[in-house]
Design a protein around this motif. Structure first.
Motif, PDB file in Angstrom:
ATOM      1  N   LEU A  18       0.825  -1.203   0.000  1.00 41.61           N
ATOM      2  CA  LEU A  18       0.000   0.000   0.000  1.00 41.61           C
ATOM      3  C   LEU A  18       0.860   1.255   0.000  1.00 41.61           C
ATOM      4  CD1 LEU A  18      -2.758   1.374   0.166  1.00 41.61           C
ATOM      5  CD2 LEU A  18      -2.676   1.086   2.655  1.00 41.61           C
ATOM      6  N   SER A  19       1.887   1.286   0.833  1.00 43.11           N
ATOM      7  CA  SER A  19       2.738   2.478   0.889  1.00 43.11           C
ATOM      8  C   SER A  19       3.477   2.692  -0.425  1.00 43.11           C
ATOM      9  CB  SER A  19       3.739   2.372   2.045  1.00 43.11           C
ATOM     10  OG  SER A  19       4.603   1.250   1.878  1.00 43.11           O
ATOM     11  N   GLU A  20       3.931   1.602  -1.039  1.00 37.70           N
ATOM     12  CA  GLU A  20       4.633   1.732  -2.321  1.00 37.70           C
ATOM     13  C   GLU A  20       3.680   2.170  -3.428  1.00 37.70           C
ATOM     14  OE1 GLU A  20       8.238  -1.487  -2.283  1.00 37.70           O
ATOM     15  OE2 GLU A  20       6.201  -2.287  -2.164  1.00 37.70           O
ATOM     16  N   VAL A  21       2.480   1.597  -3.453  1.00 38.16           N
ATOM     17  CA  VAL A  21       1.514   1.951  -4.495  1.00 38.16           C
ATOM     18  C   VAL A  21       1.073   3.402  -4.361  1.00 38.16           C
ATOM     19  CG1 VAL A  21      -0.839   1.517  -5.341  1.00 38.16           C
ATOM     20  CG2 VAL A  21       0.716  -0.399  -4.923  1.00 38.16           C
ATOM     21  N   THR A  22       0.788   3.845  -3.145  1.00 35.49           N
ATOM     22  CA  THR A  22       0.398   5.241  -2.977  1.00 35.49           C
ATOM     23  C   THR A  22       1.535   6.168  -3.373  1.00 35.49           C
ATOM     24  OG1 THR A  22       0.974   5.128  -0.617  1.00 35.49           O
ATOM     25  CG2 THR A  22      -1.343   4.794  -1.211  1.00 35.49           C
ATOM     26  N   GLY A  23       2.773   5.762  -3.113  1.00 31.65           N
ATOM     27  CA  GLY A  23       3.915   6.558  -3.542  1.00 31.65           C
ATOM     28  C   GLY A  23       4.012   6.626  -5.057  1.00 31.65           C
ATOM     29  N   MET A  24       3.759   5.504  -5.713  1.00 36.93           N
ATOM     30  CA  MET A  24       3.806   5.460  -7.178  1.00 36.93           C
ATOM     31  C   MET A  24       2.716   6.327  -7.794  1.00 36.93           C
ATOM     32  SD  MET A  24       4.515   1.367  -7.544  1.00 36.93           S
ATOM     33  CE  MET A  24       4.611   1.264  -9.338  1.00 36.93           C
ATOM     34  N   VAL A  25       1.494   6.211  -7.264  1.00 36.99           N
ATOM     35  CA  VAL A  25       0.384   6.997  -7.795  1.00 36.99           C
ATOM     36  C   VAL A  25       0.620   8.486  -7.544  1.00 36.99           C
ATOM     37  CG1 VAL A  25      -2.100   7.457  -7.591  1.00 36.99           C
ATOM     38  CG2 VAL A  25      -1.265   5.105  -7.625  1.00 36.99           C
ATOM     39  N   SER A  26       1.229   8.813  -6.416  1.00 32.52           N
ATOM     40  CA  SER A  26       1.525  10.214  -6.111  1.00 32.52           C
ATOM     41  C   SER A  26       2.475  10.826  -7.135  1.00 32.52           C
ATOM     42  CB  SER A  26       2.131  10.337  -4.707  1.00 32.52           C
ATOM     43  OG  SER A  26       1.211   9.953  -3.716  1.00 32.52           O
ATOM     44  N   ARG A  27       3.292   9.994  -7.768  1.00 29.08           N
ATOM     45  CA  ARG A  27       4.242  10.488  -8.769  1.00 29.08           C
ATOM     46  C   ARG A  27       3.605  10.696 -10.139  1.00 29.08           C
ATOM     47  NH1 ARG A  27       7.362   6.458  -5.954  1.00 29.08           N
ATOM     48  NH2 ARG A  27       9.051   7.434  -4.754  1.00 29.08           N
ATOM     49  N   LEU A  28       2.393  10.187 -10.323  1.00 26.34           N
ATOM     50  CA  LEU A  28       1.727  10.322 -11.610  1.00 26.34           C
ATOM     51  C   LEU A  28       1.125  11.714 -11.761  1.00 26.34           C
ATOM     52  CD1 LEU A  28      -0.259   6.949 -11.761  1.00 26.34           C
ATOM     53  CD2 LEU A  28       1.963   7.449 -12.797  1.00 26.34           C
TER      54      LEU A  28
END
Length: 228
Positions: A18-28
């Motif tokens: 979850l933390s990695e995915v939210t970080g990835m989406v935040s970069r979009l």
């Protein structure tokens, strides 16, 4: 948000923590042709709560254009799973083409009733056209899918040949899943797909998710047909 049949869409599947995915989406960067997907492993691990957090984050990035797919791969209990996905903020959800026809019918009907798109995932279905012929109502999107574990089998091809057959009979959107790089996403659009699902490059380089998304989106622009 409803998808525009005149456009081509890039769908990014996320399956890290979850933390990695939210970080990835935040970069979009928000983009009208960018779809995000909560992958099946992500949903199994984080359920309604994780899906809800992801939907909220993507809405904050993409506003009214935010579109989130819940890859449920439903096999039974169509009504229950669709309601869970909708309540968590999903724009679309998936049911397996291998599920009983009664389940697929219930899934499609519930999606329509609750206002989200229905996607039938035809992974491991030899003849997707035959499944569609048996349904009471068509789904919004058909997913032609080579599974991740099948990618190493050179005899197992992504079924691009089914795109024209299905579109020749039904006014329906087609998503292609199972490609692992930019070249295969381009091939999906070249063969007439409306959506290309990607995951591997993003999974391998989460810190590059923003740059990768821009590279993919820039490359696929020429396949869009605003006059369609």
């Amino acid at each position: 948000m409803k998808l525009d049949r005149r456009k081509k869409y890039l769908q990014i599947a996320f399956n890290r923590s979850l933390s990695e995915v939210t970080g990835m989406v935040s970069r979009l960067q928000g983009h009208p042709e960018l779809i995000i997907e909560a992958g099946t492993p992500f949903i199994k691990r984080y359920g309604h709560s994780g899906l809800s957090k992801l939907a909220s984050l993507w809405r904050s990035k993409n506003g009214s254009q935010a579109y989130l797919v819940a890859d449920l791969k439903c096999m039974d209990r169509g009504f229950t799973e669709v309601k869970m996905a909708r309540d968590a903020g999903a724009s679309a959800a998936t049911v397996l083409g291998l599920a009983p026809i009664e389940t697929i019918d219930a899934f499609i009907s519930t999606c329509k009733e609750l206002g989200i798109d229905s996607m039938v995932d035809m992974m491991n279905v030899p003849f997707p056209f035959e499944v569609l012929q048996k349904l009471k109502k068509l789904p919004d999107i058909v997913v032609l899918h080579r599974g991740v574990d099948e990618a190493s089998n050179k005899a197992k091809m992504i079924p691009y040949h089914e795109i024209n057959r299905i579109k020749g009979a039904y006014n329906i959107m087609i998503s292609i899943a199972g490609g692992e790089d930019l070249r295969e996403a381009q091939r999906a659009f070249f063969n007439g797909a409306d959506i290309a699902v990607v995951w591997k490059e993003f999974f391998q380089s989460p810190e590059q998710s923003g740059q990768l998304a821009q590279k993919f989106l820039t490359s696929i622009k020429r396949y869009a047909n605003p006059q369609q």
